[in-house]
Structure formats: C-alpha cells, structure tokens
Motif scaffolding. Structure first.
Motif, PDB file in Angstrom:
ATOM      1  N   VAL A  21     -35.441  17.484 -16.933  1.00  0.00           N
ATOM      2  CA  VAL A  21     -34.506  17.047 -17.972  1.00  0.00           C
ATOM      3  C   VAL A  21     -33.185  16.723 -17.284  1.00  0.00           C
ATOM      4  CG1 VAL A  21     -33.225  17.710 -20.045  1.00  0.00           C
ATOM      5  CG2 VAL A  21     -35.564  18.516 -19.721  1.00  0.00           C
ATOM      6  N   LEU A  22     -32.657  15.547 -17.540  1.00  0.00           N
ATOM      7  CA  LEU A  22     -31.364  15.122 -17.011  1.00  0.00           C
ATOM      8  C   LEU A  22     -30.459  14.837 -18.205  1.00  0.00           C
ATOM      9  CD1 LEU A  22     -29.704  14.275 -14.487  1.00  0.00           C
ATOM     10  CD2 LEU A  22     -30.519  11.955 -14.920  1.00  0.00           C
ATOM     11  N   SER A  23     -29.270  15.468 -18.227  1.00  0.00           N
ATOM     12  CA  SER A  23     -28.364  15.324 -19.369  1.00  0.00           C
ATOM     13  C   SER A  23     -26.981  14.883 -18.911  1.00  0.00           C
ATOM     14  CB  SER A  23     -28.213  16.659 -20.105  1.00  0.00           C
ATOM     15  OG  SER A  23     -29.453  17.125 -20.545  1.00  0.00           O
ATOM     16  N   TYR A  24     -26.398  13.953 -19.671  1.00  0.00           N
ATOM     17  CA  TYR A  24     -25.037  13.509 -19.392  1.00  0.00           C
ATOM     18  C   TYR A  24     -24.371  13.143 -20.714  1.00  0.00           C
ATOM     19  CZ  TYR A  24     -21.082  10.865 -17.637  1.00  0.00           C
ATOM     20  OH  TYR A  24     -19.812  10.416 -17.375  1.00  0.00           O
ATOM     21  N   MET A  41     -20.385  19.492 -21.477  1.00  0.00           N
ATOM     22  CA  MET A  41     -21.118  19.840 -20.258  1.00  0.00           C
ATOM     23  C   MET A  41     -21.156  18.630 -19.323  1.00  0.00           C
ATOM     24  SD  MET A  41     -22.798  22.408 -19.001  1.00  0.00           S
ATOM     25  CE  MET A  41     -24.041  22.816 -17.808  1.00  0.00           C
ATOM     26  N   PRO A  42     -20.871  18.827 -18.026  1.00  0.00           N
ATOM     27  CA  PRO A  42     -20.976  17.708 -17.085  1.00  0.00           C
ATOM     28  C   PRO A  42     -22.441  17.355 -16.816  1.00  0.00           C
ATOM     29  CG  PRO A  42     -20.448  19.717 -15.920  1.00  0.00           C
ATOM     30  CD  PRO A  42     -20.417  20.048 -17.382  1.00  0.00           C
ATOM     31  N   LEU A  43     -22.667  16.325 -16.011  1.00  0.00           N
ATOM     32  CA  LEU A  43     -24.018  15.932 -15.617  1.00  0.00           C
ATOM     33  C   LEU A  43     -24.788  17.156 -15.140  1.00  0.00           C
ATOM     34  CD1 LEU A  43     -26.075  13.660 -14.924  1.00  0.00           C
ATOM     35  CD2 LEU A  43     -25.026  13.619 -12.649  1.00  0.00           C
ATOM     36  N   ASN A  44     -25.977  17.373 -15.691  1.00  0.00           N
ATOM     37  CA  ASN A  44     -26.775  18.539 -15.304  1.00  0.00           C
ATOM     38  C   ASN A  44     -28.252  18.199 -15.374  1.00  0.00           C
ATOM     39  OD1 ASN A  44     -27.868  19.830 -18.035  1.00  0.00           O
ATOM     40  ND2 ASN A  44     -25.804  19.079 -18.404  1.00  0.00           N
ATOM     41  N   ALA A  45     -29.044  18.950 -14.605  1.00  0.00           N
ATOM     42  CA  ALA A  45     -30.484  18.718 -14.545  1.00  0.00           C
ATOM     43  C   ALA A  45     -31.218  20.044 -14.538  1.00  0.00           C
ATOM     44  CB  ALA A  45     -30.831  17.926 -13.285  1.00  0.00           C
ATOM     45  N   ARG A  46     -32.406  20.036 -15.094  1.00  0.00           N
ATOM     46  CA  ARG A  46     -33.309  21.192 -15.068  1.00  0.00           C
ATOM     47  C   ARG A  46     -34.660  20.672 -14.590  1.00  0.00           C
ATOM     48  NH1 ARG A  46     -31.378  25.587 -18.209  1.00  0.00           N
ATOM     49  NH2 ARG A  46     -29.464  25.029 -19.267  1.00  0.00           N
ATOM     50  N   LEU A  47     -35.111  21.221 -13.497  1.00  0.00           N
ATOM     51  CA  LEU A  47     -36.397  20.830 -12.930  1.00  0.00           C
ATOM     52  C   LEU A  47     -37.305  22.041 -12.866  1.00  0.00           C
ATOM     53  CD1 LEU A  47     -35.030  18.734  -9.945  1.00  0.00           C
ATOM     54  CD2 LEU A  47     -35.805  17.891 -12.150  1.00  0.00           C
ATOM     55  N   SER A  48     -38.564  21.873 -13.211  1.00  0.00           N
ATOM     56  CA  SER A  48     -39.482  23.005 -13.133  1.00  0.00           C
ATOM     57  C   SER A  48     -40.851  22.534 -12.660  1.00  0.00           C
ATOM     58  CB  SER A  48     -39.592  23.719 -14.483  1.00  0.00           C
ATOM     59  OG  SER A  48     -40.180  22.873 -15.442  1.00  0.00           O
ATOM     60  N   LEU A  49     -41.550  23.446 -12.073  1.00  0.00           N
ATOM     61  CA  LEU A  49     -42.923  23.256 -11.637  1.00  0.00           C
ATOM     62  C   LEU A  49     -43.741  24.326 -12.354  1.00  0.00           C
ATOM     63  CD1 LEU A  49     -45.038  21.977  -9.742  1.00  0.00           C
ATOM     64  CD2 LEU A  49     -44.436  23.763  -8.095  1.00  0.00           C
ATOM     65  N   THR A  50     -44.629  23.895 -13.229  1.00  0.00           N
ATOM     66  CA  THR A  50     -45.418  24.842 -14.013  1.00  0.00           C
ATOM     67  C   THR A  50     -46.838  24.906 -13.464  1.00  0.00           C
ATOM     68  OG1 THR A  50     -44.126  24.336 -15.977  1.00  0.00           O
ATOM     69  CG2 THR A  50     -46.237  25.423 -16.325  1.00  0.00           C
ATOM     70  N   GLN A  51     -47.267  26.119 -13.168  1.00  0.00           N
ATOM     71  CA  GLN A  51     -48.637  26.364 -12.728  1.00  0.00           C
ATOM     72  C   GLN A  51     -49.361  27.061 -13.869  1.00  0.00           C
ATOM     73  OE1 GLN A  51     -49.119  29.547  -9.988  1.00  0.00           O
ATOM     74  NE2 GLN A  51     -51.175  28.924  -9.387  1.00  0.00           N
ATOM     75  N   SER A  62     -35.477  25.231 -11.545  1.00  0.00           N
ATOM     76  CA  SER A  62     -34.221  25.001 -10.845  1.00  0.00           C
ATOM     77  C   SER A  62     -33.241  24.371 -11.823  1.00  0.00           C
ATOM     78  CB  SER A  62     -34.459  24.058  -9.657  1.00  0.00           C
ATOM     79  OG  SER A  62     -33.257  23.753  -9.023  1.00  0.00           O
ATOM     80  N   ILE A  63     -32.013  24.880 -11.842  1.00  0.00           N
ATOM     81  CA  ILE A  63     -30.986  24.367 -12.744  1.00  0.00           C
ATOM     82  C   ILE A  63     -29.812  23.897 -11.897  1.00  0.00           C
ATOM     83  CG2 ILE A  63     -29.387  24.950 -14.606  1.00  0.00           C
ATOM     84  CD1 ILE A  63     -31.398  27.174 -15.375  1.00  0.00           C
ATOM     85  N   TRP A  64     -29.384  22.659 -12.086  1.00  0.00           N
ATOM     86  CA  TRP A  64     -28.267  22.094 -11.332  1.00  0.00           C
ATOM     87  C   TRP A  64     -27.209  21.608 -12.295  1.00  0.00           C
ATOM     88  CZ3 TRP A  64     -32.099  18.471  -8.459  1.00  0.00           C
ATOM     89  CH2 TRP A  64     -32.790  19.192  -7.507  1.00  0.00           C
ATOM     90  N   SER A  65     -25.960  21.800 -11.918  1.00  0.00           N
ATOM     91  CA  SER A  65     -24.850  21.259 -12.692  1.00  0.00           C
ATOM     92  C   SER A  65     -23.826  20.693 -11.726  1.00  0.00           C
ATOM     93  CB  SER A  65     -24.196  22.349 -13.550  1.00  0.00           C
ATOM     94  OG  SER A  65     -23.077  21.820 -14.223  1.00  0.00           O
ATOM     95  N   MET A  66     -23.329  19.519 -12.031  1.00  0.00           N
ATOM     96  CA  MET A  66     -22.302  18.895 -11.203  1.00  0.00           C
ATOM     97  C   MET A  66     -20.948  19.530 -11.514  1.00  0.00           C
ATOM     98  SD  MET A  66     -24.041  16.773  -9.476  1.00  0.00           S
ATOM     99  CE  MET A  66     -22.848  15.707  -8.729  1.00  0.00           C
ATOM    100  N   ARG A  67     -19.979  19.265 -10.661  1.00  0.00           N
ATOM    101  CA  ARG A  67     -18.617  19.762 -10.863  1.00  0.00           C
ATOM    102  C   ARG A  67     -18.075  19.218 -12.177  1.00  0.00           C
ATOM    103  NH1 ARG A  67     -13.399  18.069  -7.356  1.00  0.00           N
ATOM    104  NH2 ARG A  67     -11.948  19.439  -8.400  1.00  0.00           N
ATOM    105  N   PRO A 114     -19.751  25.691 -16.839  1.00  0.00           N
ATOM    106  CA  PRO A 114     -18.678  24.805 -17.309  1.00  0.00           C
ATOM    107  C   PRO A 114     -18.212  25.067 -18.739  1.00  0.00           C
ATOM    108  CG  PRO A 114     -20.338  23.556 -16.152  1.00  0.00           C
ATOM    109  CD  PRO A 114     -20.879  24.947 -16.301  1.00  0.00           C
ATOM    110  N   LEU A 115     -19.065  25.628 -19.580  1.00  0.00           N
ATOM    111  CA  LEU A 115     -18.686  25.907 -20.963  1.00  0.00           C
ATOM    112  C   LEU A 115     -18.396  27.383 -21.185  1.00  0.00           C
ATOM    113  CD1 LEU A 115     -21.332  23.665 -22.769  1.00  0.00           C
ATOM    114  CD2 LEU A 115     -19.104  23.044 -21.833  1.00  0.00           C
TER     115      LEU A 115
END
Length: 157
Positions: A21-24, A41-51, A62-67, A114-115
């Motif tokens: 999921v990519l959100s902006y 919320m700034p640009l952020n992404a959530r990536l997952s690998l489901t087994q 994995s959760i990423w958020s930009m400055r 950020p929030l």
C-alpha cells in the motif's frame, strides 16, 4: 494505491503473496495563508510478505514513512524524520478459535510518528527542537512506540 502479487503456490513451505500500500495526501488552506493542512501523513508505504501454510498466515510487514516536510507552521506542527519499521505477525486457526502472536518494531527503532503530536511539558533541561535563548519555542516530537510483543486468543461460541 494498493496491490498484491502471488509469488509461489503449494511449495513445501506453503504459498507466498506480496502485498503493498502506497499513500500520499497533500493539501493547502484556501484562507489566503497558503499554509499546509494540519495533521496530514507524509508519503508512506506498507509492504508485507504473507506465507500461508496450513491454517494460519505468517506475515512480516515493513512500514516506511518519509520525512514530514509539509507541517503546518501556523499550528506549530513539528517536522519529523522518516523511518522504517519491521513487524512480525502470525496466526493459527482452529474450528472455533484463532491464536494471534506478533512483535511490532522488531529492532526497537526510535522514530517519531508524523501524526503523534507534540510534548510541550519540557523545561530548559530537556532537549528542545527549537530554542530561543535556551528556552523551547514549541514542544518536542513524541516518540513512536518501541518494541511490543503481543498474543491474542479469539474464541467463537
């Protein structure tokens, strides 16, 4: 934007699926100040690998958020640095119950959501974000949650 992609099916370790999921969001006021909207919320992404193996999925996420560079100045909103976190989650289901376990922020990273708001109770002995003659002008960013280990049991009856 979101998506998923099957990576492997029915191998010795189950099936694997990648999810993302990519959100902006961007917004400015229309009141003539041309300031940024508050609490965005700034640009952020959530990536997952489901087994999926048997009756339960395992999902490292994995959760990423930009400055946060689009803080609202008139509301004293604090800029925060970017961050990346790793969460591990797993579950197992029976006919009438499901067990969930997980570890959030696996590497116990210090980050500022950020929030998350601002802590304004600091004195001159605490490190401020901005100072004026050694006195904080506004609060400091509130740190995000550290490593968290949890377990939950859901029972249907």
């Amino acid at each position: 934007m979101s998506g998923h992609f099957p990576l492997a099916r029915n191998i010795g370790f189950g099936s694997f699926t990648a999810n993302g999921v990519l959100s902006y969001v961007r917004g400015k006021t229309t009141s003539g100040t041309d300031d940024n909207l508050y609490n965005i919320m700034p640009l952020n992404a959530r990536l997952s690998l489901t087994q999926r193996l048997g009756d339960g999925p395992t999902s490292p996420k994995s959760i990423w958020s930009m400055r946060n560079r689009t803080s609202r100045q008139s509301a004293n909103e604090i800029e925060t640095p970017g961050y990346a976190l790793l969460n591990l989650r797993s579950s197992y289901a029976w006919k009438k119950a499901r067990l969930d376990v997980g570890i959030d922020n696996v590497f116990d990273r210090l980050y500022y959501y950020p929030l998350g708001g601002a802590y304004v109770g600091q004195g001159i002995t605490m490190p401020p974000n901005q100072t004026y003659s050694g006195v904080p002008v506004w609060g400091t960013a509130v740190p995000g949650m550290g490593r968290s280990i949890y377990a939950g049991l859901n029972i249907q009856f």
